[in-house]
Design a protein around this motif. Sequence first.
Motif: not given
Length: 276
Positions: A217-229
């Motif tokens: 929700g901020i610049a440069g952050a991945d919306l789906l980072a948690l499921p990817r992690a």
Amino acid sequence: MWFDALLHARALRARDLDDLAFFGVTGALVPSDDTVVPATARAIRAGWDETAAAARRLRRAGLDGHAAVGIHPRRIPLRGLEALLADLPVALDRPEVTAIGAVGLAEGGELEERVLVRQLELARELRRPVLVATPSRAKERITRRLLTLLNEAALDPGRVLVTGADGRTVRAVRACGYLAGLSLSAADGAGQGSIAEAVRLVRALGPEGLVLGSDAGIAGADLLALPRAADRLAKAGLSDAVVRRVCGENARAFLGLAGAARRRASSRRRAGRGGR
């Protein structure tokens, strides 16, 4: 399945929320942050309203949305501070507002510490969990001072989440009994470096007291980072139980939601048996 402890959801679109649900994110904590401009008491109050509204929007989309509101150390107003602090308990009384935050230290100094201590006192009085932010600059020095102030506040350690922890500070945070929040955002916009670091720390330290959040929700952050992690953790050979803890259960316990989640699951099982 996953609960994102750091989702800046105010600017997310309906399609973004659909994507989160599709990839297994079932809930999120939306914190107040340092994006409020200008740093006036009126703008901060409006930011609280927007943060609570974002949590309600998550709920309407079928996600378990929660908000945290507070005075961020980078957005302490020059005027109207006392009135703003007096209004904070009212903002916390909304049903979707679960925690105080993000609070913390940015540069340090008397004003930042005074505002932080006042909000920690409120957290103790109201028995609310508190989300505490650490800066990227002078991280070790400021985190040490922050931990000192947290220890003096005599809060329940299990109800304190210190975000922005990394390999330099995560052990000190956990040694004090607080939860350490690992951000999965990265400057490359894909989150790969931060995800790799989170996997490394979970493998080295275990799941106790570790919470992962996307910072999306901020610049440069991945919306789906948690499921990817979560996927990377599983591929690294970590058990389902470990993945569930760092990608959701620890965050829910911090917010006091773990018991409620178990009751809902039990109710669904009973309803299923009754229908057969």
